[in-house]
Design a protein around this motif. Structure first.
Motif, PDB file in Angstrom:
ATOM      1  N   THR A 225     -21.954  93.010   3.053  1.00 25.85           N
ATOM      2  CA  THR A 225     -21.182  91.805   2.740  1.00 25.85           C
ATOM      3  C   THR A 225     -21.510  90.602   3.618  1.00 25.85           C
ATOM      4  N   VAL A 226     -22.113  90.839   4.783  1.00 25.90           N
ATOM      5  CA  VAL A 226     -22.390  89.735   5.695  1.00 25.90           C
ATOM      6  C   VAL A 226     -23.616  88.957   5.229  1.00 25.90           C
ATOM      7  N   ASP A 227     -23.711  87.686   5.652  1.00 28.41           N
ATOM      8  CA  ASP A 227     -24.891  86.868   5.382  1.00 28.41           C
ATOM      9  C   ASP A 227     -26.010  87.332   6.322  1.00 28.41           C
ATOM     10  N   ILE A 228     -26.920  88.172   5.801  1.00 22.71           N
ATOM     11  CA  ILE A 228     -27.938  88.787   6.665  1.00 22.71           C
ATOM     12  C   ILE A 228     -28.991  87.788   7.125  1.00 22.71           C
ATOM     13  N   ALA A 229     -28.949  86.565   6.581  1.00 23.82           N
ATOM     14  CA  ALA A 229     -29.880  85.538   7.048  1.00 23.82           C
ATOM     15  C   ALA A 229     -29.312  84.758   8.226  1.00 23.82           C
ATOM     16  N   ASN A 230     -28.071  85.038   8.578  1.00 20.44           N
ATOM     17  CA  ASN A 230     -27.400  84.310   9.654  1.00 20.44           C
ATOM     18  C   ASN A 230     -27.356  85.179  10.906  1.00 20.44           C
ATOM     19  N   PRO A 231     -28.187  84.899  11.903  1.00 25.12           N
ATOM     20  CA  PRO A 231     -28.236  85.756  13.091  1.00 25.12           C
ATOM     21  C   PRO A 231     -26.918  85.791  13.857  1.00 25.12           C
ATOM     22  N   GLN A 232     -26.154  84.690  13.843  1.00 28.54           N
ATOM     23  CA  GLN A 232     -24.882  84.675  14.571  1.00 28.54           C
ATOM     24  C   GLN A 232     -23.896  85.665  13.965  1.00 28.54           C
ATOM     25  N   ARG A 233     -23.884  85.762  12.631  1.00 24.28           N
ATOM     26  CA  ARG A 233     -22.977  86.703  11.968  1.00 24.28           C
ATOM     27  C   ARG A 233     -23.399  88.146  12.279  1.00 24.28           C
ATOM     28  N   ILE A 234     -24.704  88.407  12.239  1.00 22.68           N
ATOM     29  CA  ILE A 234     -25.209  89.750  12.534  1.00 22.68           C
ATOM     30  C   ILE A 234     -24.859  90.138  13.971  1.00 22.68           C
ATOM     31  N   ILE A 235     -25.110  89.218  14.910  1.00 25.60           N
ATOM     32  CA  ILE A 235     -24.847  89.489  16.322  1.00 25.60           C
ATOM     33  C   ILE A 235     -23.358  89.720  16.558  1.00 25.60           C
ATOM     34  N   ARG A 236     -22.501  88.916  15.935  1.00 22.91           N
ATOM     35  CA  ARG A 236     -21.054  89.085  16.129  1.00 22.91           C
ATOM     36  C   ARG A 236     -20.587  90.444  15.624  1.00 22.91           C
ATOM     37  N   ALA A 237     -21.078  90.864  14.460  1.00 22.09           N
ATOM     38  CA  ALA A 237     -20.684  92.158  13.910  1.00 22.09           C
ATOM     39  C   ALA A 237     -21.141  93.298  14.815  1.00 22.09           C
ATOM     40  N   LEU A 238     -22.363  93.211  15.308  1.00 25.05           N
ATOM     41  CA  LEU A 238     -22.867  94.230  16.225  1.00 25.05           C
ATOM     42  C   LEU A 238     -22.085  94.226  17.528  1.00 25.05           C
ATOM     43  N   GLU A 239     -21.802  93.048  18.020  1.00 23.20           N
ATOM     44  CA  GLU A 239     -21.079  92.909  19.287  1.00 23.20           C
ATOM     45  C   GLU A 239     -19.731  93.622  19.231  1.00 23.20           C
ATOM     46  N   VAL A 240     -18.955  93.376  18.162  1.00 21.75           N
ATOM     47  CA  VAL A 240     -17.641  93.999  18.028  1.00 21.75           C
ATOM     48  C   VAL A 240     -17.773  95.511  17.880  1.00 21.75           C
ATOM     49  N   THR A 241     -18.747  95.949  17.069  1.00 22.37           N
ATOM     50  CA  THR A 241     -18.931  97.382  16.820  1.00 22.37           C
ATOM     51  C   THR A 241     -19.313  98.127  18.092  1.00 22.37           C
ATOM     52  N   ILE A 242     -20.271  97.581  18.832  1.00 19.93           N
ATOM     53  CA  ILE A 242     -20.729  98.235  20.056  1.00 19.93           C
ATOM     54  C   ILE A 242     -19.655  98.166  21.141  1.00 19.93           C
ATOM     55  N   GLN A 243     -19.006  97.010  21.261  1.00 23.44           N
ATOM     56  CA  GLN A 243     -18.012  96.790  22.311  1.00 23.44           C
ATOM     57  C   GLN A 243     -16.808  97.723  22.166  1.00 23.44           C
TER      58      GLN A 243
END
Length: 311
Positions: A157-175
């Motif tokens: 569902t995320v905009d995979i062309a947007n690195p900020q969105r990808i990084i934020r999703a990973l950040e929350v998941t890993i954190q």
């Protein structure tokens, strides 16, 4: 129209960039005697005027505007804080006005006011910096792959062309050890258009979307970029060049000041850095603005509550 108190009405004027939202909102606001609440996430910043198409001095004199150039780009300001600020303001305005006009094209800000945002944990800046460094070294594909493995629902569902969105999703998941999608309290595809509950919003909401034939809109975008350049956009961007440095080091990814990644600014920064000529930068601004307008329309077209008006 949504909500439980028809005596209070928030009218939101939205649509793609350059479609004419400001003029339309001013006409409506003057007709009903309302101020205008800005919900353009970039017009909030003091240092960005020409490239964000801030209403002119004359327009600001015609109707009282809120949230126009009230923050500095060095301040951290996002949709969650905007929600709190806008709701507090609306509470005061509805004491004097039955109907209030809001105008802008920032979907997340509008969603925050209409529906509220999900409560995510505070960011781990060290982790975010590591992910940003990975993005610089390895590119976005590596981060996409990891997100797909850790949280396939968000990946879909995320905009995979947007690195900020990808990084934020990973950040929350890993954190947190919980998938980013698990933090969502509503379905991620439809959350932007969920009906606000009576307990959250004590006013009704109507959304008026402005649209026009694509070629006409694209021509308006091209003309507006030329007008911005004539008004001094290059000098405005040059005045912001100092903010690209952090601790004396040029941070070309601008992760420390996301506002400077705005279309119209980042292309001219690339020109300053010798990546292309000024004429190429201008063409890139036009192209990227057209792409942005297309994404805006794709976003809004999913919201069946919007009343569309062709202008």
């Amino acid at each position: 129209m949504t909500g439980s108190e028809p005596s209070k009405l928030l009218t939101i004027i939205l649509g793609p960039t350059a479609v004419g939202k400001t003029d339309y909102a001013i006409r409506l606001a003057k007709e009903i005697g309302s101020p205008i609440i800005n919900c353009d996430s970039r017009q909030i910043f003091q240092e960005m005027t020409i490239g964000t198409a801030v209403p002119s001095k004359q327009q600001l004199l015609e109707v009282k505007h809120y949230f126009i150039q009230t923050k500095s780009i060095v301040e951290r300001y996002a949709a969650g804080q905007y929600e709190l600020d806008a709701l507090e303001l609306l509470e005061e305005l509805f004491k004097k006005h039955r109907q209030v006009v809001m105008c802008g094209g920032s979907g997340l800000y509008i969603d925050a006011v209409c529906n509220g945002l999900d409560a995510f944990p505070l960011p781990d800046m060290e982790l975010r910096n590591r992910l940003n460094s990975r993005y610089q070294r390895e590119g976005i594909e590596s981060l996409r792959f990891e997100l797909k493995q850790l949280d396939p629902k968000t990946y879909e569902t995320v905009d995979i062309a947007n690195p900020q969105r990808i990084i934020r999703a990973l950040e929350v998941t890993i954190q947190t050890g919980r998938r980013y999608s698990d933090w969502k309290t509503r379905d991620s595809v439809n959350s932007c258009f969920a009906e606000p509950s009576a307990s959250k919003r004590n006013f009704s909401i109507e959304k008026i979307g402005l649209c026009m034939e694509r070629e006409k809109l694209y021509n308006r975008i091209n003309r507006r970029v030329d007008e911005m350049m004539a008004e001094g956009l290059e000098n405005e961007v040059r005045s912001l060049d100092k903010f690209r440095y952090k601790d004396g080091v040029l941070c070309s990814d601008l992760t420390h000041i996301p506002a400077l990644r705005t279309v119209g600014y980042r292309e001219i920064f690339d020109y300053f850095d010798g990546k292309h000529s000024l004429s190429e930068a201008i063409q890139a601004i036009k192209t990227n603005t057209r792409h942005y307008a297309k994404r805006q329309m794709s976003y809004w077209r999913r919201d069946k509550s919007i009343k569309w008006i062709e202008v």
